[in-house]
Design a protein around this motif. Structure first.
Motif, PDB file in Angstrom:
ATOM      1  N   VAL A  36      -0.006   2.625 -13.419  1.00 44.17           N
ATOM      2  CA  VAL A  36       0.642   1.742 -12.446  1.00 44.17           C
ATOM      3  C   VAL A  36      -0.081   1.792 -11.106  1.00 44.17           C
ATOM      4  O   VAL A  36      -0.283   0.758 -10.456  1.00 44.17           O
ATOM      5  CB  VAL A  36       2.135   2.109 -12.278  1.00 44.17           C
ATOM      6  CG1 VAL A  36       2.764   1.337 -11.130  1.00 44.17           C
ATOM      7  CG2 VAL A  36       2.894   1.838 -13.569  1.00 44.17           C
ATOM      8  N   VAL A  37      -0.501   2.968 -10.680  1.00 44.68           N
ATOM      9  CA  VAL A  37      -1.166   3.084  -9.375  1.00 44.68           C
ATOM     10  C   VAL A  37      -2.466   2.273  -9.347  1.00 44.68           C
ATOM     11  O   VAL A  37      -2.814   1.703  -8.317  1.00 44.68           O
ATOM     12  CB  VAL A  37      -1.395   4.564  -8.982  1.00 44.68           C
ATOM     13  CG1 VAL A  37      -2.459   5.221  -9.839  1.00 44.68           C
ATOM     14  CG2 VAL A  37      -1.711   4.683  -7.506  1.00 44.68           C
ATOM     15  N   ARG A  38      -3.151   2.170 -10.466  1.00 42.34           N
ATOM     16  CA  ARG A  38      -4.382   1.366 -10.499  1.00 42.34           C
ATOM     17  C   ARG A  38      -4.035  -0.125 -10.390  1.00 42.34           C
ATOM     18  O   ARG A  38      -4.727  -0.875  -9.705  1.00 42.34           O
ATOM     19  CB  ARG A  38      -5.172   1.656 -11.770  1.00 42.34           C
ATOM     20  CG  ARG A  38      -6.458   0.852 -11.762  1.00 42.34           C
ATOM     21  CD  ARG A  38      -7.524   1.415 -12.600  1.00 42.34           C
ATOM     22  NE  ARG A  38      -8.191   2.504 -11.921  1.00 42.34           N
ATOM     23  CZ  ARG A  38      -9.106   3.240 -12.501  1.00 42.34           C
ATOM     24  NH1 ARG A  38      -9.431   3.038 -13.747  1.00 42.34           N
ATOM     25  NH2 ARG A  38      -9.703   4.202 -11.846  1.00 42.34           N
ATOM     26  N   HIS A  39      -2.975  -0.546 -11.058  1.00 47.43           N
ATOM     27  CA  HIS A  39      -2.535  -1.943 -10.940  1.00 47.43           C
ATOM     28  C   HIS A  39      -2.099  -2.240  -9.503  1.00 47.43           C
ATOM     29  O   HIS A  39      -2.372  -3.322  -8.975  1.00 47.43           O
ATOM     30  CB  HIS A  39      -1.402  -2.234 -11.925  1.00 47.43           C
ATOM     31  CG  HIS A  39      -1.869  -2.365 -13.341  1.00 47.43           C
ATOM     32  ND1 HIS A  39      -2.263  -3.554 -13.883  1.00 47.43           N
ATOM     33  CD2 HIS A  39      -2.013  -1.436 -14.314  1.00 47.43           C
ATOM     34  CE1 HIS A  39      -2.627  -3.371 -15.139  1.00 47.43           C
ATOM     35  NE2 HIS A  39      -2.484  -2.088 -15.424  1.00 47.43           N
ATOM     36  N   ALA A  40      -1.417  -1.298  -8.877  1.00 51.48           N
ATOM     37  CA  ALA A  40      -1.009  -1.469  -7.475  1.00 51.48           C
ATOM     38  C   ALA A  40      -2.234  -1.591  -6.576  1.00 51.48           C
ATOM     39  O   ALA A  40      -2.262  -2.414  -5.649  1.00 51.48           O
ATOM     40  CB  ALA A  40      -0.127  -0.302  -7.035  1.00 51.48           C
ATOM     41  N   ASP A  41      -3.251  -0.797  -6.844  1.00 55.13           N
ATOM     42  CA  ASP A  41      -4.472  -0.871  -6.050  1.00 55.13           C
ATOM     43  C   ASP A  41      -5.173  -2.217  -6.255  1.00 55.13           C
ATOM     44  O   ASP A  41      -5.728  -2.776  -5.309  1.00 55.13           O
ATOM     45  CB  ASP A  41      -5.404   0.292  -6.396  1.00 55.13           C
ATOM     46  CG  ASP A  41      -6.522   0.418  -5.393  1.00 55.13           C
ATOM     47  OD1 ASP A  41      -6.227   0.658  -4.201  1.00 55.13           O
ATOM     48  OD2 ASP A  41      -7.701   0.264  -5.784  1.00 55.13           O
ATOM     49  N   ASP A  42      -5.130  -2.744  -7.481  1.00 51.84           N
ATOM     50  CA  ASP A  42      -5.711  -4.068  -7.724  1.00 51.84           C
ATOM     51  C   ASP A  42      -5.025  -5.115  -6.845  1.00 51.84           C
ATOM     52  O   ASP A  42      -5.689  -5.956  -6.228  1.00 51.84           O
ATOM     53  CB  ASP A  42      -5.550  -4.472  -9.194  1.00 51.84           C
ATOM     54  CG  ASP A  42      -6.399  -3.651 -10.141  1.00 51.84           C
ATOM     55  OD1 ASP A  42      -7.292  -2.897  -9.687  1.00 51.84           O
ATOM     56  OD2 ASP A  42      -6.149  -3.751 -11.364  1.00 51.84           O
ATOM     57  N   ALA A  43      -3.692  -5.074  -6.783  1.00 45.97           N
ATOM     58  CA  ALA A  43      -2.954  -6.024  -5.947  1.00 45.97           C
ATOM     59  C   ALA A  43      -3.331  -5.854  -4.479  1.00 45.97           C
ATOM     60  O   ALA A  43      -3.549  -6.835  -3.761  1.00 45.97           O
ATOM     61  CB  ALA A  43      -1.445  -5.835  -6.147  1.00 45.97           C
ATOM     62  N   PHE A  44      -3.451  -4.621  -4.029  1.00 47.65           N
ATOM     63  CA  PHE A  44      -3.859  -4.358  -2.656  1.00 47.65           C
ATOM     64  C   PHE A  44      -5.237  -4.952  -2.367  1.00 47.65           C
ATOM     65  O   PHE A  44      -5.457  -5.581  -1.329  1.00 47.65           O
ATOM     66  CB  PHE A  44      -3.881  -2.850  -2.380  1.00 47.65           C
ATOM     67  CG  PHE A  44      -4.587  -2.499  -1.110  1.00 47.65           C
ATOM     68  CD1 PHE A  44      -3.988  -2.723   0.118  1.00 47.65           C
ATOM     69  CD2 PHE A  44      -5.859  -1.957  -1.135  1.00 47.65           C
ATOM     70  CE1 PHE A  44      -4.648  -2.417   1.294  1.00 47.65           C
ATOM     71  CE2 PHE A  44      -6.521  -1.643   0.027  1.00 47.65           C
ATOM     72  CZ  PHE A  44      -5.920  -1.875   1.254  1.00 47.65           C
ATOM     73  N   ARG A  45      -6.164  -4.781  -3.287  1.00 49.16           N
ATOM     74  CA  ARG A  45      -7.522  -5.312  -3.081  1.00 49.16           C
ATOM     75  C   ARG A  45      -7.529  -6.836  -3.011  1.00 49.16           C
ATOM     76  O   ARG A  45      -8.280  -7.429  -2.236  1.00 49.16           O
ATOM     77  CB  ARG A  45      -8.459  -4.779  -4.141  1.00 49.16           C
ATOM     78  CG  ARG A  45      -8.703  -3.291  -3.958  1.00 49.16           C
ATOM     79  CD  ARG A  45      -9.638  -2.707  -5.004  1.00 49.16           C
ATOM     80  NE  ARG A  45      -9.671  -1.263  -4.892  1.00 49.16           N
ATOM     81  CZ  ARG A  45     -10.299  -0.584  -3.948  1.00 49.16           C
ATOM     82  NH1 ARG A  45     -10.961  -1.222  -3.005  1.00 49.16           N
ATOM     83  NH2 ARG A  45     -10.289   0.730  -3.932  1.00 49.16           N
ATOM     84  N   LEU A  46      -6.676  -7.481  -3.823  1.00 45.69           N
ATOM     85  CA  LEU A  46      -6.561  -8.936  -3.723  1.00 45.69           C
ATOM     86  C   LEU A  46      -5.977  -9.349  -2.374  1.00 45.69           C
ATOM     87  O   LEU A  46      -6.459 -10.299  -1.749  1.00 45.69           O
ATOM     88  CB  LEU A  46      -5.677  -9.475  -4.850  1.00 45.69           C
ATOM     89  CG  LEU A  46      -6.382  -9.781  -6.151  1.00 45.69           C
ATOM     90  CD1 LEU A  46      -5.370 -10.080  -7.252  1.00 45.69           C
ATOM     91  CD2 LEU A  46      -7.339 -10.945  -5.992  1.00 45.69           C
ATOM     92  N   LEU A  47      -4.954  -8.641  -1.941  1.00 50.33           N
ATOM     93  CA  LEU A  47      -4.365  -8.929  -0.630  1.00 50.33           C
ATOM     94  C   LEU A  47      -5.405  -8.790   0.473  1.00 50.33           C
ATOM     95  O   LEU A  47      -5.504  -9.635   1.366  1.00 50.33           O
ATOM     96  CB  LEU A  47      -3.187  -8.002  -0.353  1.00 50.33           C
ATOM     97  CG  LEU A  47      -1.947  -8.189  -1.224  1.00 50.33           C
ATOM     98  CD1 LEU A  47      -0.948  -7.076  -0.944  1.00 50.33           C
ATOM     99  CD2 LEU A  47      -1.326  -9.547  -0.998  1.00 50.33           C
ATOM    100  N   ARG A  48      -6.171  -7.725   0.425  1.00 52.63           N
ATOM    101  CA  ARG A  48      -7.198  -7.479   1.439  1.00 52.63           C
ATOM    102  C   ARG A  48      -8.277  -8.560   1.412  1.00 52.63           C
ATOM    103  O   ARG A  48      -8.757  -8.993   2.454  1.00 52.63           O
ATOM    104  CB  ARG A  48      -7.804  -6.095   1.229  1.00 52.63           C
ATOM    105  CG  ARG A  48      -8.705  -5.680   2.367  1.00 52.63           C
ATOM    106  CD  ARG A  48      -9.098  -4.250   2.271  1.00 52.63           C
ATOM    107  NE  ARG A  48      -9.916  -4.062   1.084  1.00 52.63           N
ATOM    108  CZ  ARG A  48     -10.354  -2.895   0.657  1.00 52.63           C
ATOM    109  NH1 ARG A  48     -10.031  -1.797   1.301  1.00 52.63           N
ATOM    110  NH2 ARG A  48     -11.097  -2.798  -0.409  1.00 52.63           N
ATOM    111  N   LEU A  49      -8.638  -9.012   0.211  1.00 53.79           N
ATOM    112  CA  LEU A  49      -9.643 -10.059   0.079  1.00 53.79           C
ATOM    113  C   LEU A  49      -9.151 -11.392   0.631  1.00 53.79           C
ATOM    114  O   LEU A  49      -9.867 -12.082   1.357  1.00 53.79           O
ATOM    115  CB  LEU A  49     -10.031 -10.238  -1.401  1.00 53.79           C
ATOM    116  CG  LEU A  49     -10.931 -11.433  -1.717  1.00 53.79           C
ATOM    117  CD1 LEU A  49     -12.355 -11.161  -1.227  1.00 53.79           C
ATOM    118  CD2 LEU A  49     -10.915 -11.722  -3.210  1.00 53.79           C
TER     119      LEU A  49
END
Length: 124
Positions: A75-88
């Motif tokens: 789950v933490v990796r999926h959460a990080d993916d969402a964060f990276r999209l937000l940052r992009l």
């Protein structure tokens, strides 16, 4: 239906497919379970009247391939993916909404990156 602009984001262990449409503050739609960006096609155009709407295929699903299909998903990796999209996609603090599939999922992104998540309750 408005055709979205599509893109790909390279993250650790995968390449994410994402779609963006509309204008205004960014609203990231996070699919749950086996859902992908297409899960939101029915509402994305309506939301795009007021928001820049982004949706994506989570790692390992649909158009977001894993580098190693045997890798363990966390789950933490999926959460990080969402964060990276937000940052992009947004230099400002965007809103993220998603469907909850199991206990703890809602809190993964805010706990992992609390400054980047709107603590809105419930799923789309």
């Amino acid at each position: 239906m408005t055709d979205p602009t599509t893109g790909r984001l390279r993250v650790d262990g995968a390449t994410l497919h994402y779609e963006v449409r509309g204008s205004g503050p960014l609203l990231l739609l996070i699919p749950g379970g086996a859902g992908d960006a297409a899960s939101y096609d029915g509402i994305a155009d309506d939301l795009a009247a007021d928001y820049t709407v982004a949706s994506y295929d989570p790692r390992g699903l649909s158009r977001s391939p894993l580098e190693d299909p045997r890798s363990t998903q966390r789950v933490v990796r999926h959460a990080d993916d969402a964060f990276r999209l937000l940052r992009l996609l947004s230099p400002d603090a965007p809103r993220a909404r998603g469907r909850l599939q199991f206990r703890g999922d809602r809190r993964a992104a805010p706990a992992h990156r609390p400054s980047r998540a709107d603590r809105t309750r419930g799923g789309a």
